[in-house]
Scaffold this motif. Structure first.
Motif, PDB file in Angstrom:
ATOM      1  N   PRO A 194      12.784 122.193  75.738  1.00 31.34           N
ATOM      2  CA  PRO A 194      13.391 120.969  75.221  1.00 31.34           C
ATOM      3  C   PRO A 194      13.029 119.745  76.049  1.00 31.34           C
ATOM      4  CG  PRO A 194      15.059 122.347  76.280  1.00 31.34           C
ATOM      5  CD  PRO A 194      13.816 123.155  76.216  1.00 31.34           C
ATOM      6  N   HIS A 195      12.981 118.598  75.360  1.00 32.84           N
ATOM      7  CA  HIS A 195      12.438 117.405  75.992  1.00 32.84           C
ATOM      8  C   HIS A 195      13.134 116.150  75.488  1.00 32.84           C
ATOM      9  CE1 HIS A 195      10.441 117.817  72.119  1.00 32.84           C
ATOM     10  NE2 HIS A 195      10.134 116.528  72.162  1.00 32.84           N
ATOM     11  N   TRP A 196      13.058 115.105  76.278  1.00 33.07           N
ATOM     12  CA  TRP A 196      13.532 113.778  75.890  1.00 33.07           C
ATOM     13  C   TRP A 196      12.732 113.327  74.680  1.00 33.07           C
ATOM     14  CZ3 TRP A 196      11.693 108.665  78.307  1.00 33.07           C
ATOM     15  CH2 TRP A 196      12.541 107.611  77.927  1.00 33.07           C
ATOM     16  N   ASN A 197      13.431 112.950  73.603  1.00 39.74           N
ATOM     17  CA  ASN A 197      12.733 112.724  72.336  1.00 39.74           C
ATOM     18  C   ASN A 197      11.817 111.505  72.355  1.00 39.74           C
ATOM     19  OD1 ASN A 197      14.867 110.763  72.232  1.00 39.74           O
ATOM     20  ND2 ASN A 197      14.660 110.721  70.018  1.00 39.74           N
ATOM     21  N   ALA A 198      11.950 110.631  73.352  1.00 42.26           N
ATOM     22  CA  ALA A 198      11.086 109.448  73.416  1.00 42.26           C
ATOM     23  C   ALA A 198       9.614 109.830  73.527  1.00 42.26           C
ATOM     24  CB  ALA A 198      11.489 108.563  74.588  1.00 42.26           C
ATOM     25  N   TYR A 199       9.313 110.972  74.165  1.00 39.28           N
ATOM     26  CA  TYR A 199       7.909 111.386  74.280  1.00 39.28           C
ATOM     27  C   TYR A 199       7.285 111.534  72.892  1.00 39.28           C
ATOM     28  CZ  TYR A 199       9.593 112.899  78.923  1.00 39.28           C
ATOM     29  OH  TYR A 199      10.173 112.965  80.153  1.00 39.28           O
ATOM     30  N   SER A 200       7.978 112.229  72.014  1.00 39.86           N
ATOM     31  CA  SER A 200       7.467 112.447  70.659  1.00 39.86           C
ATOM     32  C   SER A 200       7.449 111.155  69.865  1.00 39.86           C
ATOM     33  CB  SER A 200       8.315 113.498  69.938  1.00 39.86           C
ATOM     34  OG  SER A 200       8.257 114.744  70.602  1.00 39.86           O
ATOM     35  N   LEU A 201       8.484 110.342  70.014  1.00 36.86           N
ATOM     36  CA  LEU A 201       8.547 109.080  69.279  1.00 36.86           C
ATOM     37  C   LEU A 201       7.392 108.159  69.659  1.00 36.86           C
ATOM     38  CD1 LEU A 201      12.389 108.305  69.435  1.00 36.86           C
ATOM     39  CD2 LEU A 201      11.078 109.074  67.448  1.00 36.86           C
ATOM     40  N   ILE A 202       7.116 108.083  70.959  1.00 38.09           N
ATOM     41  CA  ILE A 202       6.013 107.237  71.427  1.00 38.09           C
ATOM     42  C   ILE A 202       4.675 107.772  70.914  1.00 38.09           C
ATOM     43  CG2 ILE A 202       4.746 106.433  73.460  1.00 38.09           C
ATOM     44  CD1 ILE A 202       7.474 106.524  74.954  1.00 38.09           C
ATOM     45  N   ALA A 203       4.502 109.086  71.022  1.00 40.57           N
ATOM     46  CA  ALA A 203       3.250 109.694  70.557  1.00 40.57           C
ATOM     47  C   ALA A 203       3.041 109.450  69.069  1.00 40.57           C
ATOM     48  CB  ALA A 203       3.261 111.193  70.855  1.00 40.57           C
ATOM     49  N   ASN A 204       4.100 109.579  68.275  1.00 37.36           N
ATOM     50  CA  ASN A 204       3.998 109.320  66.837  1.00 37.36           C
ATOM     51  C   ASN A 204       3.649 107.857  66.569  1.00 37.36           C
ATOM     52  OD1 ASN A 204       4.653 111.975  66.277  1.00 37.36           O
ATOM     53  ND2 ASN A 204       6.835 111.566  66.025  1.00 37.36           N
ATOM     54  N   GLN A 205       4.206 106.970  67.369  1.00 33.40           N
ATOM     55  CA  GLN A 205       3.932 105.540  67.200  1.00 33.40           C
ATOM     56  C   GLN A 205       2.451 105.230  67.408  1.00 33.40           C
ATOM     57  OE1 GLN A 205       6.370 103.412  66.295  1.00 33.40           O
ATOM     58  NE2 GLN A 205       5.009 101.657  66.222  1.00 33.40           N
ATOM     59  N   PHE A 206       1.827 105.945  68.329  1.00 32.97           N
ATOM     60  CA  PHE A 206       0.410 105.726  68.616  1.00 32.97           C
ATOM     61  C   PHE A 206      -0.504 106.682  67.849  1.00 32.97           C
ATOM     62  CE2 PHE A 206       2.158 103.851  72.610  1.00 32.97           C
ATOM     63  CZ  PHE A 206       1.596 102.595  72.477  1.00 32.97           C
ATOM     64  N   GLY A 207       0.078 107.489  66.977  1.00 32.51           N
ATOM     65  CA  GLY A 207      -0.724 108.410  66.181  1.00 32.51           C
ATOM     66  C   GLY A 207      -1.328 109.545  66.981  1.00 32.51           C
ATOM     67  N   LYS A 208      -0.650 109.978  68.025  1.00 36.62           N
ATOM     68  CA  LYS A 208      -1.150 111.061  68.875  1.00 36.62           C
ATOM     69  C   LYS A 208      -0.525 112.397  68.466  1.00 36.62           C
ATOM     70  CE  LYS A 208      -3.082 107.804  71.300  1.00 36.62           C
ATOM     71  NZ  LYS A 208      -4.544 107.559  71.295  1.00 36.62           N
ATOM     72  N   GLU A 209      -1.320 113.435  68.534  1.00 42.61           N
ATOM     73  CA  GLU A 209      -0.815 114.769  68.238  1.00 42.61           C
ATOM     74  C   GLU A 209       0.019 115.278  69.409  1.00 42.61           C
ATOM     75  OE1 GLU A 209      -2.490 119.264  67.139  1.00 42.61           O
ATOM     76  OE2 GLU A 209      -3.862 117.544  67.210  1.00 42.61           O
ATOM     77  N   VAL A 210       1.133 115.939  69.087  1.00 46.55           N
ATOM     78  CA  VAL A 210       2.027 116.481  70.110  1.00 46.55           C
ATOM     79  C   VAL A 210       2.055 118.001  70.020  1.00 46.55           C
ATOM     80  CG1 VAL A 210       4.386 116.544  71.001  1.00 46.55           C
ATOM     81  CG2 VAL A 210       3.474 114.418  70.062  1.00 46.55           C
ATOM     82  N   VAL A 211       1.824 118.647  71.157  1.00 46.13           N
ATOM     83  CA  VAL A 211       1.896 120.104  71.250  1.00 46.13           C
ATOM     84  C   VAL A 211       3.120 120.444  72.084  1.00 46.13           C
ATOM     85  CG1 VAL A 211       0.745 122.200  72.041  1.00 46.13           C
ATOM     86  CG2 VAL A 211      -0.621 120.295  71.145  1.00 46.13           C
ATOM     87  N   LEU A 212       4.070 121.164  71.487  1.00 49.54           N
ATOM     88  CA  LEU A 212       5.284 121.539  72.207  1.00 49.54           C
ATOM     89  C   LEU A 212       5.112 122.880  72.908  1.00 49.54           C
ATOM     90  CD1 LEU A 212       8.229 120.550  69.818  1.00 49.54           C
ATOM     91  CD2 LEU A 212       7.186 119.227  71.673  1.00 49.54           C
ATOM     92  N   ILE A 213       5.451 122.904  74.170  1.00 47.37           N
ATOM     93  CA  ILE A 213       5.463 124.150  74.946  1.00 47.37           C
ATOM     94  C   ILE A 213       6.918 124.600  75.005  1.00 47.37           C
ATOM     95  CG2 ILE A 213       4.937 125.212  77.174  1.00 47.37           C
ATOM     96  CD1 ILE A 213       2.945 122.845  77.574  1.00 47.37           C
ATOM     97  N   ARG A 214       7.262 125.506  74.139  1.00 46.60           N
ATOM     98  CA  ARG A 214       8.665 125.889  73.976  1.00 46.60           C
ATOM     99  C   ARG A 214       9.129 126.789  75.119  1.00 46.60           C
ATOM    100  NH1 ARG A 214      12.477 126.436  69.607  1.00 46.60           N
ATOM    101  NH2 ARG A 214      13.918 128.133  70.035  1.00 46.60           N
ATOM    102  N   THR A 215      10.298 126.495  75.667  1.00 45.92           N
ATOM    103  CA  THR A 215      10.940 127.366  76.644  1.00 45.92           C
ATOM    104  C   THR A 215      12.274 127.831  76.076  1.00 45.92           C
ATOM    105  OG1 THR A 215      12.117 125.570  77.786  1.00 45.92           O
ATOM    106  CG2 THR A 215       9.889 126.082  78.548  1.00 45.92           C
ATOM    107  N   THR A 216      12.836 128.872  76.663  1.00 47.82           N
ATOM    108  CA  THR A 216      14.072 129.444  76.131  1.00 47.82           C
ATOM    109  C   THR A 216      15.114 129.633  77.224  1.00 47.82           C
ATOM    110  OG1 THR A 216      13.421 131.756  76.481  1.00 47.82           O
ATOM    111  CG2 THR A 216      12.735 130.723  74.400  1.00 47.82           C
ATOM    112  N   LEU A 217      16.360 129.638  76.796  1.00 47.42           N
ATOM    113  CA  LEU A 217      17.460 129.915  77.723  1.00 47.42           C
ATOM    114  C   LEU A 217      17.316 131.299  78.320  1.00 47.42           C
ATOM    115  CD1 LEU A 217      20.255 129.360  78.987  1.00 47.42           C
ATOM    116  CD2 LEU A 217      21.276 130.147  76.847  1.00 47.42           C
ATOM    117  N   GLU A 218      16.925 132.268  77.482  1.00 47.51           N
ATOM    118  CA  GLU A 218      16.803 133.645  77.943  1.00 47.51           C
ATOM    119  C   GLU A 218      15.787 133.785  79.076  1.00 47.51           C
ATOM    120  OE1 GLU A 218      18.921 133.479  74.332  1.00 47.51           O
ATOM    121  OE2 GLU A 218      16.935 132.674  74.784  1.00 47.51           O
ATOM    122  N   GLU A 219      14.785 132.923  79.094  1.00 51.78           N
ATOM    123  CA  GLU A 219      13.770 132.942  80.156  1.00 51.78           C
ATOM    124  C   GLU A 219      14.027 131.863  81.195  1.00 51.78           C
ATOM    125  OE1 GLU A 219      10.075 132.666  78.045  1.00 51.78           O
ATOM    126  OE2 GLU A 219      10.084 134.786  77.495  1.00 51.78           O
TER     127      GLU A 219
END
Length: 358
Positions: A97-122
């Motif tokens: 999980p991440h601060w949503n501004a990263y994705s919002l900024i990337a979308n504003q500039f037309g950049k592709e975002v790759v999420l590296i998902r982490t879990t509570l269990e790990e």
């Protein structure tokens, strides 16, 4: 797609009695900082100034960080400095999980975002073998989980970045609020841009003051981005930042101690539910029964506001609790009661603590 800002507006409309949603520190700005701001205004320091920041502030930051002033760029908040790096990238990888501004900024500039998902269990620990990106954003202590990576965990990540020659953007705005040993990314990897701010430790959110640390050529590129957008930070704001740095040692001790106390309170009240106790910052990322948005709405009706986990990535069964609001203990007890009530009324049953429970 879930909009955190629309939900924030919804919270403002309801105006709940207990606000545990936004990352707005409730510890007052030190009076000395306010007085220095006023003095600067009265001296007439209200005009344009150097895009990189006034020399005195850059030197003070450089002394604190152990770099040269030429490697410092002062900006109007951390977000625009982050945007400067995202704008120059092609594909951005973000640990979630991440601060949503990263994705919002990337979308504003037309950049592709790759999420590296982490879990509570790990334990919210990222596992990387390869990266298909040219910019990796790391945020530790993490918003929203409060996770702090150990030096060895961090080293494993930057080794993958180094193999692929990927730049790392390290958002360390909560670094001074780490309750465990904290390793700055730049100690392990040269190709790193570090961004910090005055909003969380010093409670100076409305001052909009941040800075970036980067090698000289990269710092010059960030400076050009500021030149073409915000121009500069008002000089009276920078004078306030200078005063904050003068008070830094006592502020760190007091503020970090207060947030550690709140984390202890939250961990005690929420014990047995599913979350990892924060190692830094001032948030609890808590698993809830069912949909987090619906649960957050349910809490709103009880007079308590939180953010749904969907605001931080694909974490629909979580909520983020900010420990920076008033009436904290009352709000936490209401949250616990609502979870227990939801569990009792659940038709399927079986929702209970597993790995990651404290």
């Amino acid at each position: 797609m879930f909009s955190v800002y629309e939900f924030f507006n919804r919270i403002s409309e309801v105006n709940p009695k207990i606000r545990l949603d936004a990352g707005q520190p409730d510890i007052p700005v030190r009076e000395e900082i306010i007085e220095e701001t006023i003095k600067s205004l009265r001296r007439g320091e209200t005009g344009y100034t150097s895009t990189s920041g006034i020399q005195e502030l850059r030197e003070a930051i450089a002394d604190l960080e152990g770099v040269s002033p030429e490697e410092i760029v002062v900006g109007p908040g951390a977000k625009i400095l982050i945007a400067a790096e995202i704008a120059a990238a092609k594909r951005v990888a973000v640990v979630s999980p991440h601060w949503n501004a990263y994705s919002l900024i990337a979308n504003q500039f037309g950049k592709e975002v790759v999420l590296i998902r982490t879990t509570l269990e790990e334990g919210w620990t990222p596992s990387l073998e390869e990266l298909n990106a040219d910019l990796l954003i790391l945020n530790y202590p993490n918003n929203p989980t409060g996770r702090v990576l150990s030096r060895s965990e961090l080293k494993g990540i930057v080794e993958v970045a180094e193999e692929s020659r990927i730049k790392v953007l390290s958002d360390e705005v909560y670094a001074d609020l780490s309750f465990v040993d904290f390793t700055p990314v730049r100690e392990l990897y040269e190709n790193t841009v570090t961004v910090k701010g005055f909003s969380k430790l010093y409670s100076m959110t409305g001052f909009r003051l941040g800075y970036a640390l980067a090698e000289k050529k990269e710092a010059a590129r960030i400076r050009r981005f500021i030149e073409s957008t915000a121009t500069c930070v008002p000089p009276f704001v920078q004078r306030a930042g200078l005063k904050a740095l003068e008070l830094r040692e006592e502020i760190v001790e007091a503020v970090k101690g207060e947030y550690q106390r709140r984390v202890s309170i939250a961990s005690r009240i929420l014990r047995g539910l599913e979350f990892r106790e924060p190692e830094g910052a001032f948030y609890i990322f808590l698993r809830v029964p069912g949909d987090g948005v619906e649960f957050a709405e349910r809490l709103l009706q009880k007079g308590v506001s939180v953010f749904p986990g969907a605001a931080f990535g694909p974490y629909e069964d979580f909520i983020r609790i900010s420990l920076s609001g008033g009436r904290l203990e009352e709000g936490l007890r209401i949250i616990r009661e609502e979870i227990e009530c939801a569990l009792e009324s659940s038709a399927t049953g079986g929702w209970a603590g597993s790995s990651g429970v404290v």
